[in-house]
Design an enzyme around this catalytic site. Sequence first.
Site, mmCIF file in Angstrom:
data_model
loop_
_atom_site.group_PDB
_atom_site.id
_atom_site.type_symbol
_atom_site.label_atom_id
_atom_site.label_comp_id
_atom_site.label_asym_id
_atom_site.label_seq_id
_atom_site.Cartn_x
_atom_site.Cartn_y
_atom_site.Cartn_z
ATOM 1 N N THR A 18 -19.712 1.886 10.961
ATOM 2 C CA THR A 18 -20.983 2.268 10.324
ATOM 3 C C THR A 18 -20.720 3.525 9.498
ATOM 4 O OG1 THR A 18 -21.675 3.396 12.357
ATOM 5 C CG2 THR A 18 -22.483 1.155 12.008
ATOM 6 N N LYS B 42 -15.340 1.927 17.273
ATOM 7 C CA LYS B 42 -16.111 2.520 16.191
ATOM 8 C C LYS B 42 -16.943 3.636 16.798
ATOM 9 C CE LYS B 42 -19.874 2.206 14.988
ATOM 10 N NZ LYS B 42 -21.087 3.082 15.131
ATOM 11 N N THR C 282 -18.378 4.943 25.184
ATOM 12 C CA THR C 282 -18.780 5.529 23.917
ATOM 13 C C THR C 282 -18.964 4.461 22.871
ATOM 14 O OG1 THR C 282 -18.263 7.143 22.248
ATOM 15 C CG2 THR C 282 -16.437 5.911 23.126
ATOM 16 N N GLU D 30 -18.979 13.027 12.487
ATOM 17 C CA GLU D 30 -19.641 13.151 11.190
ATOM 18 C C GLU D 30 -19.530 14.575 10.656
ATOM 19 O OE1 GLU D 30 -22.834 9.515 11.755
ATOM 20 O OE2 GLU D 30 -23.451 11.553 12.268
ATOM 21 N N ASN E 293 -26.601 12.425 8.150
ATOM 22 C CA ASN E 293 -27.723 11.962 8.935
ATOM 23 C C ASN E 293 -29.066 12.088 8.231
ATOM 24 O OD1 ASN E 293 -26.769 11.070 11.744
ATOM 25 N ND2 ASN E 293 -25.561 12.888 11.317
ATOM 26 N N SER F 150 -31.073 5.434 4.251
ATOM 27 C CA SER F 150 -31.239 5.093 2.841
ATOM 28 C C SER F 150 -30.084 4.227 2.355
ATOM 29 C CB SER F 150 -31.327 6.362 2.015
ATOM 30 O OG SER F 150 -30.159 7.134 2.147
#
Length: 408
Positions: free
Chosen positions: A162, A188, A199, A280, A403, A408
């Site tokens: 993702t 992932k 996880t 991230e 995030n 979007s």
Amino acid sequence: MAASLPVSPLAPAAFPDLPVINGVRFSSVAAGVKYTGRDDVMLAQLDPGTVIAGVFTRSATRSAPVLDCQAKLGGASEAGAAILVNAGNSNAFTGRNGTDAVAAITQAAAQACGVPETRVFTSSTGVIGEPLPHERITTCLNTLAGSLSPDAISSAAKAIMTTDTFSKGAGATVDIGGRPVQIAGIAKGSGMIAPDMATMLVYIFTDASISQSELQSLLSRQNEVTFNSITVDSDTSTSDTLLVAATGTSGVDVTGNTDFADALHKVMLDLAHQVVRDGEGATKFVEITVSGAENDKDARVHALSIANSPLVKTAIAGEDPNWGRVVMAVGKSGAAADRDLLSIRFGDVIVAENGWVSPDYDEAKAAAHMKNQDLSISVDIGLGSGTATVWTCDLTHGYIDINADYRS
């Protein structure tokens, strides 16, 4: 989204060359669940006799696929099995629609793969709260079943991404009694990482022979010191799933074998570390070790308090050896601590000891350590023999950017 993000600076040089596991075949396809121009569904088909163990999120809002997988573990293993995963939509918080979607997918997968519905394990990852367009998956199942290959695990790893910036894989070969046993795994995960079991999504395959109960016991133990010891942002996913499938095709019984247990641990820890390295917006990989706690449980509480502190993580991002924030995180954790016994190290640099700044503290050396990509922070509580190690990353503006635009 994954394709548009720059690759993490902590990423490995390349996806590893994983051993082929006899008894499992892979395929992937672009179903358009959310993303366009990339594969977003993967299928793994497993030979009859394969045993499957798993650990899952303990979130009170866990998804329909997680609940379905949990219910199926421990069933008869004489028939073949299938693992089907989609990216882009987590099928979580979707009510009856979620349950119906899982039923439709498992029925279609069972028919396409020629396995019982009770042996189809599904996972979904992505946006929460949006109905899963499951018909986009079911219409692709014959294509998936018809294109299975034993050496397509790298494509499967890409299909389940993702916000990941790189696909994650790890493998091992262990010699047991002069015969090789192979392990290969994919994962992932990038955000919403504070496991409460395992996880994100992780799938590990081995040709070892072992009973389901033995594999489940081994997995649960190894999970605590690997996937349950990482955190990116302190948030536990609704979809966390870790499945280990043992096909038995090597003919080597690994029950109670420490070499196999060590190899499985190595693969799990490698994958767990890769998830943190793809956190991230991450620019730093951080190992936090706590010793001297009253017990191991308290040590873990302290370590996670440090690892999850936004103040600690932003100081790391700024390459600031701000040991005061570590003191704060220990003090707030809720586990036993004594201010006047506390000692702290950044790498090899003694920062504080016995509750005060070390007389040997060298700020320049500490600041130099903080410029590394791989960092270590060690804390001795001074109360007992409890120890724990966890892994985390820094917190940068990149995390906010990813995030803020997630849907979007």
